[in-house]
Design an enzyme around this catalytic site. Sequence first.
Site: not given
Length: 282
Positions: A147, A170
């Site tokens: 993430d 991310h």
Amino acid sequence: MHGVKPVARPEAATVYVPPGRFLLGKVEFKGQCNNNDIVIRLDGTLVAPSDYNVIGDDGNWLMFEHVNGVSINGGTLDGQGAGLWTCKKTGKSCPSGATTLEFSNSNNIVRKGLRFQPPASSPNTDGIHVQSSSDVTIMNSRIGTGDDCVSIGPGATNLWIENVACGPGHGIRQIFIKTLVVLARIKKEAGVQNVTVKTATFTGTQNGASGVKISDVKYQDIHGTSRSEVAVKFDCSSRYPCSGISLEDVKLTYNNQPAKASCSHADGSVSGVVQPNSCLLQ
């Protein structure tokens, strides 16, 4: 004065983790004390419980709240998230994802030389989350999660991120909750101010550095390749447009070809060599 004793100043405190692997359950460091010189030195690896139910839906593994003047140096954090992500793939009811390290309502935080070691496929596991905190420095670290390497929530100010290797994951993102800016206004949540990202490397990330409501931000000396044809995207709303964006010496390619830029309700300025061609309203 006679009869008045001087108030003793607390001495600097050091928490030391020697070389080796050490199992550590969910920990909360809560402050409101006078000692503003606390050092956590990690020469070893802190390992989260392999049983994900130990942490459950708490949302974080290591939590620092209401602390002032804490330095965290070196070491590795092993989130051991493989079991949880295997559970999620089965479709069973599993705890939500977590943040490895979170700072909330804290000031004067320095974190250097830390390595995060969750599985690359671990979704919903942020490396570091900062919110309602000021003067937080993150330096010389390697953060690989499924993430966000660093997520930035409401009320974060004066955040300095330097020499950080980010990926997979991310990237570095400014986040709010659910409907983002609209909900933030309803809840009257504080905004994010004065964030600097310097000498960062993004490898295998979905995003680089992105945000929601953006104003007075400079993107300078950014080079690399994009996973998608649109390498630069400012997707702002007509109600809350992005303004004061500055692009300087930016060169991003896609499949060894010039990439594209996409702008919606965003204005700013360009200097130096910028590729892809800017779509900002000037």
